[in-house]
Write a protein that holds these residues in place. Structure first.
Motif, PDB file in Angstrom:
ATOM      1  N   LYS A  36       0.794  -1.224   0.000  1.00  0.00           N
ATOM      2  CA  LYS A  36       0.000   0.000   0.000  1.00  0.00           C
ATOM      3  C   LYS A  36       0.829   1.279   0.000  1.00  0.00           C
ATOM      4  N   SER A  37       2.128   1.141   0.207  1.00  0.00           N
ATOM      5  CA  SER A  37       2.932   2.375   0.226  1.00  0.00           C
ATOM      6  C   SER A  37       4.361   2.094  -0.222  1.00  0.00           C
ATOM      7  N   ASP A  38       5.032   3.149  -0.642  1.00  0.00           N
ATOM      8  CA  ASP A  38       6.446   3.037  -1.037  1.00  0.00           C
ATOM      9  C   ASP A  38       7.311   2.670   0.170  1.00  0.00           C
ATOM     10  N   GLN A  39       6.827   3.092   1.336  1.00  0.00           N
ATOM     11  CA  GLN A  39       7.560   2.796   2.572  1.00  0.00           C
ATOM     12  C   GLN A  39       7.687   1.273   2.769  1.00  0.00           C
ATOM     13  N   GLU A  40       6.591   0.544   2.475  1.00  0.00           N
ATOM     14  CA  GLU A  40       6.634  -0.923   2.607  1.00  0.00           C
ATOM     15  C   GLU A  40       7.640  -1.523   1.638  1.00  0.00           C
ATOM     16  N   ILE A  41       7.646  -0.994   0.429  1.00  0.00           N
ATOM     17  CA  ILE A  41       8.585  -1.503  -0.592  1.00  0.00           C
ATOM     18  C   ILE A  41      10.015  -1.267  -0.131  1.00  0.00           C
ATOM     19  N   LYS A  42      10.244  -0.087   0.442  1.00  0.00           N
ATOM     20  CA  LYS A  42      11.580   0.250   0.920  1.00  0.00           C
ATOM     21  C   LYS A  42      12.020  -0.755   1.989  1.00  0.00           C
ATOM     22  N   THR A  86      -6.396  -6.727   2.801  1.00  0.00           N
ATOM     23  CA  THR A  86      -5.394  -5.678   2.932  1.00  0.00           C
ATOM     24  C   THR A  86      -4.800  -5.765   4.322  1.00  0.00           C
ATOM     25  N   ILE A  87      -3.533  -5.860   4.374  1.00  0.00           N
ATOM     26  CA  ILE A  87      -2.866  -6.041   5.654  1.00  0.00           C
ATOM     27  C   ILE A  87      -1.933  -4.878   5.903  1.00  0.00           C
ATOM     28  N   GLU A  88      -2.105  -4.248   7.046  1.00  0.00           N
ATOM     29  CA  GLU A  88      -1.221  -3.146   7.398  1.00  0.00           C
ATOM     30  C   GLU A  88       0.209  -3.669   7.503  1.00  0.00           C
ATOM     31  N   PRO A  89       1.175  -2.852   7.171  1.00  0.00           N
ATOM     32  CA  PRO A  89       2.559  -3.299   7.341  1.00  0.00           C
ATOM     33  C   PRO A  89       2.881  -3.456   8.821  1.00  0.00           C
ATOM     34  N   GLU A  90       2.836  -4.669   9.264  1.00  0.00           N
ATOM     35  CA  GLU A  90       3.128  -4.933  10.669  1.00  0.00           C
ATOM     36  C   GLU A  90       4.448  -5.676  10.743  1.00  0.00           C
ATOM     37  N   GLU A  91       5.263  -5.208  11.624  1.00  0.00           N
ATOM     38  CA  GLU A  91       6.554  -5.866  11.796  1.00  0.00           C
ATOM     39  C   GLU A  91       6.737  -6.256  13.243  1.00  0.00           C
ATOM     40  N   LEU A  92       7.516  -7.315  13.444  1.00  0.00           N
ATOM     41  CA  LEU A  92       7.829  -7.737  14.798  1.00  0.00           C
ATOM     42  C   LEU A  92       9.281  -7.360  15.050  1.00  0.00           C
ATOM     43  N   THR A  93       9.467  -6.251  15.722  1.00  0.00           N
ATOM     44  CA  THR A  93      10.828  -5.808  16.047  1.00  0.00           C
ATOM     45  C   THR A  93      10.868  -5.507  17.541  1.00  0.00           C
ATOM     46  N   ASN A  94      12.070  -5.347  18.058  1.00  0.00           N
ATOM     47  CA  ASN A  94      12.186  -5.004  19.484  1.00  0.00           C
ATOM     48  C   ASN A  94      11.427  -3.708  19.776  1.00  0.00           C
ATOM     49  N   GLU A  95      11.437  -2.788  18.816  1.00  0.00           N
ATOM     50  CA  GLU A  95      10.784  -1.487  19.026  1.00  0.00           C
ATOM     51  C   GLU A  95       9.266  -1.618  19.029  1.00  0.00           C
ATOM     52  N   THR A  96       8.719  -2.397  18.049  1.00  0.00           N
ATOM     53  CA  THR A  96       7.254  -2.515  18.012  1.00  0.00           C
ATOM     54  C   THR A  96       6.759  -3.272  19.245  1.00  0.00           C
ATOM     55  N   LEU A  97       7.541  -4.235  19.717  1.00  0.00           N
ATOM     56  CA  LEU A  97       7.138  -4.965  20.922  1.00  0.00           C
ATOM     57  C   LEU A  97       7.220  -4.078  22.157  1.00  0.00           C
ATOM     58  N   ALA A  98       8.260  -3.251  22.219  1.00  0.00           N
ATOM     59  CA  ALA A  98       8.407  -2.346  23.380  1.00  0.00           C
ATOM     60  C   ALA A  98       7.214  -1.392  23.445  1.00  0.00           C
ATOM     61  N   ALA A  99       6.716  -1.003  22.283  1.00  0.00           N
ATOM     62  CA  ALA A  99       5.569  -0.082  22.255  1.00  0.00           C
ATOM     63  C   ALA A  99       4.290  -0.758  22.764  1.00  0.00           C
ATOM     64  N   LEU A 100       4.246  -2.091  22.671  1.00  0.00           N
ATOM     65  CA  LEU A 100       3.056  -2.821  23.129  1.00  0.00           C
ATOM     66  C   LEU A 100       3.073  -3.068  24.629  1.00  0.00           C
ATOM     67  N   ALA A 101       4.250  -2.904  25.260  1.00  0.00           N
ATOM     68  CA  ALA A 101       4.470  -3.450  26.602  1.00  0.00           C
ATOM     69  C   ALA A 101       3.387  -3.081  27.613  1.00  0.00           C
TER      70      ALA A 101
END
Ligand SMILES: [Fe+2]
Length: 429
Positions: A36-42, A86-101
């Motif tokens: 859905k975005s150039d950001q995902e492609i990047k 359509t699926i949002e660009p979801e990633e599993l990173t230390n940062e995305t997990l820290a934001a969920l804490a």
């Protein structure tokens, strides 16, 4: 149509079917996605991929000239035709997990993750029975479920490990594998494992006992004590588990070590190699703690289950012999001195069910007061936060003086701890 394209041809509007890379080596929660975005492609290009597969029935195609422009006709959806996923660009990173804490309450997270856990249990049962008939292990089949469990233990540190202990299940083998996985992820979060380590340990936990399939069933299921010869057979299962995992694609060294060394013990009395203390890889020590905790707190044909609190007490007493003292202390800290669902006795003679834990005050959880004839109304529970009582820390304040078994009082903790009283976790069918 599934088509392989050069990653440089990837454009917004295309539907990625396969990144051509193991789930262990990229951070995406789902590989299938509408771009859905150039950001995902990047982000996709950052992973050094040369080619990927797209599905032209769900998104754009490369133009006949091969310049990567999506063909307009494949981008226009027919009226009434179901929209592509359509699926949002979801990633599993230390940062995305820290934001969920710890952003979700324990009750809400248990309600939310029950379906995921139940489905994972069923899929694991099917998956393991297929491996039994010598189907190769494909980690991608469990990747998305495992990533969901990882997110759950970040959304709330206590919910998933509590959920697995609130119901008993018939099929111990499958339930145990998934429960060890849940507990290993919970402890892994507490130990600040990075994402690749969490995934490796999660997979190791799920398959740690896979090698038991190579041991005669009459030995595995023998209700009485094993002969020396039979125990000798049992001792081979870590080797068999490791061998099966070595033959699978994209399995990391940590995962294989989880399987190979999960019966080693801190004092050196374990098997297969009799490793001691820090000779045992950390990943295997985590599985070992999760394995023992789940086995002791589970009902078996030949013995009754032990309460979570009592199990932790016994494991703590075995520190420096069975387990690394620091790790076993961390297990207590991450599950709580009085884990959720524990029935506690108060100095007032009242009883309460532990419903939430303050990670800064493990001795004073939040409880639901239960009267001794179990006539309390689960729908309008009387809740007491022992850490924040109106009487403060006065000698008249309520405090925990012991624990008891809910079964002894005919109390079903799940009835009180779930918003939905009809809560069930299915593992059959
Ligand atoms: Fe084992």
């Amino acid at each position: 149509m599934i088509k392989t394209i050069n990653v440089q041809q990837l454009k917004v509007g295309m539907y990625v079917e396969d990144l051509g890379m193991s789930w262990l080596n990229h951070p995406f929660l789902r590989t299938r996605r509408l771009i859905k975005s150039d950001q995902e492609i990047k982000k996709i290009k950052q992973y050094g991929l040369l080619s990927i597969k797209i599905d032209t029935t769900k998104g754009g195609d490369v133009s006949p000239a091969g310049d990567g422009r999506p063909q307009p006709q494949t981008m226009i959806l027919s009226p009434g035709k179901p929209q592509p996923e359509t699926i949002e660009p979801e990633e599993l990173t230390n940062e995305t997990l820290a934001a969920l804490a710890d952003t979700v309450s324990v009750q809400d997270e248990m309600a939310q993750v029950t379906r995921v856990y139940s489905e994972f249990l069923n899929r694991t049962r099917i998956f393991l029975s297929q491996v039994q008939i010598e189907k190769p292990i494909n980690l991608e089949e469990v990747a998305s479920d495992l990533d969901e469990l990882i997110q759950s233990v970040f959304r709330n540190r206590y919910a998933l490990s509590a959920l697995i202990k609130l119901k008993t299940f018939d099929e111990y083998t499958y339930t145990h594998s998934v429960n060890v996985c849940v507990l290993a992820l919970t402890l892994g979060r507490f130990l600040d494992f990075p994402v690749p380590m969490l995934r490796a340990v999660g997979i190791g936990a799920l398959f740690h006992d896979l090698g038991k399939m190579a041991i005669p069933e009459e030995i595995i299921n023998k209700p009485g004590p094993l002969t020396m010869e039979e125990f000798g057979e049992i001792r081979k299962h870590p080797y068999f588990s490791a061998k099966l995992l070595r033959n699978a694609d994209h399995v990391s060294r940590e995962t294989i070590e989880c399987a190979l060394f999960h019966h080693e013990r801190y004092g050196g009395q374990g098997y297969p190699k009799g490793l001691k203390a820090n000779e045992i890889p950390l990943s295997a020590q985590v599985i070992s703690l999760a394995d023992v905790y789940d086995a002791m707190t589970s009902e078996r044909i030949y013995r009754k289950k032990i309460s979570s609190h009592e199990t932790l007490r016994i494991m703590y007493a075995g520190r420096a012999v069975q387990f690394d003292p620091v790790l076993v202390s961390n297990l207590v800290k991450c599950l709580g001195v009085y884990p959720i669902g524990s029935l506690v006795k108060l100095n007032t003679g009242e009883m309460g069910l532990v419903m939430d834990i303050d990670s800064h005050d493990l001795m004073n959880p939040k409880i639901i007061l239960i009267n001794d004839s179990d006539q309390s109304d689960p729908h309008s529970p009387q809740i007491l936060d022992l850490a924040n009582q109106s009487g403060g820390k006065s000698k008249n304040a309520r405090r925990i003086v012991g624990v008891d078994a809910p079964e002894k009082w005919n109390i079903d903790p799940a009835k009180y701890l779930f918003n939905d009283p009809s809560f069930t976790v299915c593992c059959s069918g």
